[in-house]
Write a protein that holds these residues in place. Structure first.
Motif, PDB file in Angstrom:
ATOM      1  N   ARG A  50       0.832  -1.210   0.000  1.00 21.39           N
ATOM      2  CA  ARG A  50       0.000   0.000   0.000  1.00 21.39           C
ATOM      3  C   ARG A  50       0.865   1.256   0.000  1.00 21.39           C
ATOM      4  O   ARG A  50       0.554   2.227  -0.689  1.00 21.39           O
ATOM      5  CB  ARG A  50      -0.938   0.008   1.209  1.00 21.39           C
ATOM      6  CG  ARG A  50      -2.161  -0.856   1.033  1.00 21.39           C
ATOM      7  CD  ARG A  50      -3.212  -0.571   2.111  1.00 21.39           C
ATOM      8  NE  ARG A  50      -2.706  -0.633   3.463  1.00 21.39           N
ATOM      9  CZ  ARG A  50      -2.572  -1.762   4.173  1.00 21.39           C
ATOM     10  NH1 ARG A  50      -2.902  -2.920   3.649  1.00 21.39           N
ATOM     11  NH2 ARG A  50      -2.101  -1.723   5.405  1.00 21.39           N
ATOM     12  N   ARG A  53       2.334   1.714  -3.453  1.00 18.66           N
ATOM     13  CA  ARG A  53       1.302   2.058  -4.434  1.00 18.66           C
ATOM     14  C   ARG A  53       0.694   3.423  -4.139  1.00 18.66           C
ATOM     15  O   ARG A  53       0.675   4.307  -5.002  1.00 18.66           O
ATOM     16  CB  ARG A  53       0.208   0.987  -4.431  1.00 18.66           C
ATOM     17  CG  ARG A  53      -0.890   1.222  -5.470  1.00 18.66           C
ATOM     18  CD  ARG A  53      -2.055   0.268  -5.309  1.00 18.66           C
ATOM     19  NE  ARG A  53      -2.710   0.498  -4.019  1.00 18.66           N
ATOM     20  CZ  ARG A  53      -2.978  -0.465  -3.130  1.00 18.66           C
ATOM     21  NH1 ARG A  53      -2.684  -1.715  -3.373  1.00 18.66           N
ATOM     22  NH2 ARG A  53      -3.560  -0.166  -1.990  1.00 18.66           N
ATOM     23  N   ASP A  54       0.199   3.612  -2.919  1.00 16.25           N
ATOM     24  CA  ASP A  54      -0.572   4.818  -2.613  1.00 16.25           C
ATOM     25  C   ASP A  54       0.295   6.032  -2.282  1.00 16.25           C
ATOM     26  O   ASP A  54      -0.009   7.136  -2.705  1.00 16.25           O
ATOM     27  CB  ASP A  54      -1.528   4.553  -1.447  1.00 16.25           C
ATOM     28  CG  ASP A  54      -2.523   3.433  -1.753  1.00 16.25           C
ATOM     29  OD1 ASP A  54      -2.708   3.115  -2.950  1.00 16.25           O
ATOM     30  OD2 ASP A  54      -3.100   2.880  -0.803  1.00 16.25           O
TER      31      ASP A  54
END
Length: 120
Positions: A50, A53-54
């Protein structure tokens, strides 16, 4: 902009790491016993994904994404490794997380620092 994203990783890296006391709670501190191997959980791996990605905006199909996840997992595992002073105090019989263990680690770290200070 990249610096801001890097600063955002600091609390995430701390969340990925299991506190030292919890990692050693299942092991015994007696001399001659081994501290259990440190593993990265599926939840920690998901958290690393995460972040990559984020926070960093990397696509899962990107080679940089895999390198990012591997790097965060390596850092999380390294953060879980006991410092030499903590391991030495545990081997002397002090229970990790206890007051006597913290005092032992503080005194030992101070003695090591003092021994390594050049006299000029």
């Amino acid at each position: 902009m990249r610096f801001t994203k890097t600063l955002a990783l600091i609390p995430v890296l701390a969340a990925l790491a299991i506190p030292l006391g919890a990692a050693q709670a299942s092991g015994t501190a007696a001399a001659g016993t081994q501290v259990p191997a440190i593993t990265i959980t599926a939840a920690q791996t998901d958290a690393a994904r995460r972040v990559c990605r984020d926070t960093l905006g990397l696509a899962p199909a990107n080679v940089d994404f895999a390198a990012c996840v591997d790097s965060l997992k390596t850092q999380a595992a390294a953060a879980q490794q006991p410092v030499p002073e903590a391991r030495a105090c545990a081997e002397m019989g002090h229970t990790p997380g206890g007051t006597d263990h913290r005092h032992c680690v503080a005194h030992l770290a101070s003695a090591v620092s003092h021994a390594q200070t050049p006299l000029n």
